[in-house]
Design an enzyme around this catalytic site. Structure first.
Site, mmCIF file in Angstrom:
data_model
loop_
_atom_site.group_PDB
_atom_site.id
_atom_site.type_symbol
_atom_site.label_atom_id
_atom_site.label_comp_id
_atom_site.label_asym_id
_atom_site.label_seq_id
_atom_site.Cartn_x
_atom_site.Cartn_y
_atom_site.Cartn_z
ATOM 1 N N CYS A 136 0.791 -1.218 0.109
ATOM 2 C CA CYS A 136 0.030 0.110 0.009
ATOM 3 C C CYS A 136 0.785 1.213 0.001
ATOM 4 O O CYS A 136 1.313 1.663 1.100
ATOM 5 C CB CYS A 136 -0.881 -0.006 1.197
ATOM 6 S SG CYS A 136 -1.884 1.616 1.353
ATOM 7 N N CYS A 139 -0.540 4.196 2.275
ATOM 8 C CA CYS A 139 -0.424 4.032 3.590
ATOM 9 C C CYS A 139 0.976 4.224 3.903
ATOM 10 O O CYS A 139 1.226 4.816 5.034
ATOM 11 C CB CYS A 139 -0.515 2.501 4.030
ATOM 12 S SG CYS A 139 -2.230 1.897 3.428
ATOM 13 N N ASP A 140 2.081 3.918 3.144
ATOM 14 C CA ASP A 140 3.583 3.706 3.683
ATOM 15 C C ASP A 140 4.528 4.787 2.776
ATOM 16 O O ASP A 140 5.663 4.940 3.235
ATOM 17 C CB ASP A 140 4.097 2.441 3.580
ATOM 18 C CG ASP A 140 3.137 1.404 4.319
ATOM 19 O OD1 ASP A 140 2.630 1.868 5.364
ATOM 20 O OD2 ASP A 140 3.067 0.301 4.141
#
Length: 310
Positions: A136, A139-140
């Protein structure tokens, strides 16, 4: 069985298919519950941008679009509960969903559990998950500011996430097993014209290297050019998805890849049980098709209940 606990339509999963099913179920005057193990939104909520959803000018983040869908479903009376469904069973005239916190009952069920990222299954992937290996970018990505990263895959998701990572990273490689990408041409052109993005065609990841954190990848040529090592700080994997069908294995018919088989009304081989979105066998998996599935499944479920006089 307590009547208050019995929903007309019980939707398992609250991504775009689940939210749309909730919306259509509630608007049909049916008591509708959307059940999700997380905060909702599915993979849409972690998508960097959406620019091909009809009626949305320009681009919107996946999270924003998911939140809009959720608010609309709730506005029309659908309920949303955060709880993890663990088991689905068929009783005489209803379905029972045993979840982590309580048990839910539905006259009909719509399975909208989506799919999970497919893994490479190579040395180092599991050991370094969360330590440079990610599925992701949204997300990261911010953790890799001024770092060197790679995206594995050649479809729309892979290229879109590479473009997102280029906002943070110093260098971004796209590693793809073929000699050309599968992504839409407009997305490909944007990536080709981005000075931070480079392409490693005709390679697959053979091993993710690192002790405590990712330090690189060993690549194997798909055209006989031998091996190659690339220094990296992070690896983002986008090579497809695996359907989340554990709840219905042995209960409904699945295809050879594990996707749920449905008819045109999105009914499974079990009457009263429908499937919508990425979890079902279909040609195109996009937000717009997930929404169409949710609308179809909920409408079918409502008609099914009407015919039964329920």
């Amino acid at each position: 069985m307590v009547d208050e606990a019995l929903y007309d339509i019980l939707v398992i999963g609250a991504g775009p298919a689940g939210y749309t099913a909730g919306l259509y179920g509630a608007r049909a005057g049916r008591r509708t519950l959307m059940l999700d193990s997380g905060i909702g939104g599915g993979q849409l909520a972690t998508t960097f941008r959406i620019e091909n959803y009809p009626g949305v000018a320009g681009e919107v983040s996946g999270f924003e679009l998911a939140e809009t869908m959720k608010k609309q479903a709730l506005h029309f009376g659908a309920e949303l509960v955060q709880d993890e469904a663990l088991e689905l069973t068929v009783e005489e005239d209803y379905f029972q969903v045993r979840a982590r916190n309580k048990t839910y009952l539905g006259k009909t069920v719509i399975l909208a559990t989506g799919a999970s990222p497919r893994k490479l299954d190579v040395e180092g992937e599991e050991r370094l998950a969360g330590k440079g290996v990610s599925y992701c970018a949204t997300c990261d990505g911010a953790f890799f500011r001024d770092k060197k990263v790679a995206v594995v895959g050649g479809g729309n998701s892979a290229v879109e996430e590479a473009l997102f990572l280029a906002k943070f990273a110093r260098e971004v490689y796209i590693i793809h097993r073929r000699d050309q990408l599968r992504a839409d041409k407009v997305v490909q052109e944007e990536a080709v014209n981005n000075p931070k993005i480079s392409f490693l065609f005709n390679y697959v990841v053979d091993e993710i290297v690192g002790e405590g954190k990712v330090t690189g990848v060993k690549l194997k040529s798909t055209v006989g050019k031998g091996e190659r090592f690339v220094d990296l700080d992070g690896v983002f994997i986008y090579i497809g998805n695996i359907p989340n069908t554990s709840l219905v294995r042995g209960l409904v018919e699945l295809d050879e890849r594990g996707f749920v088989i449905t008819d045109e009304e999105l009914c499974t081989s079990q009457k009263g049980l429908y499937a919508a979105g990425d979890v079902r066998q279909k040609f195109l998996r996009q937000v717009v098709t997930a929404c169409a599935d949710g609308a179809t499944a909920a409408t079918s479920a409502a008609l099914y209940l009407s015919k039964r006089g329920a």
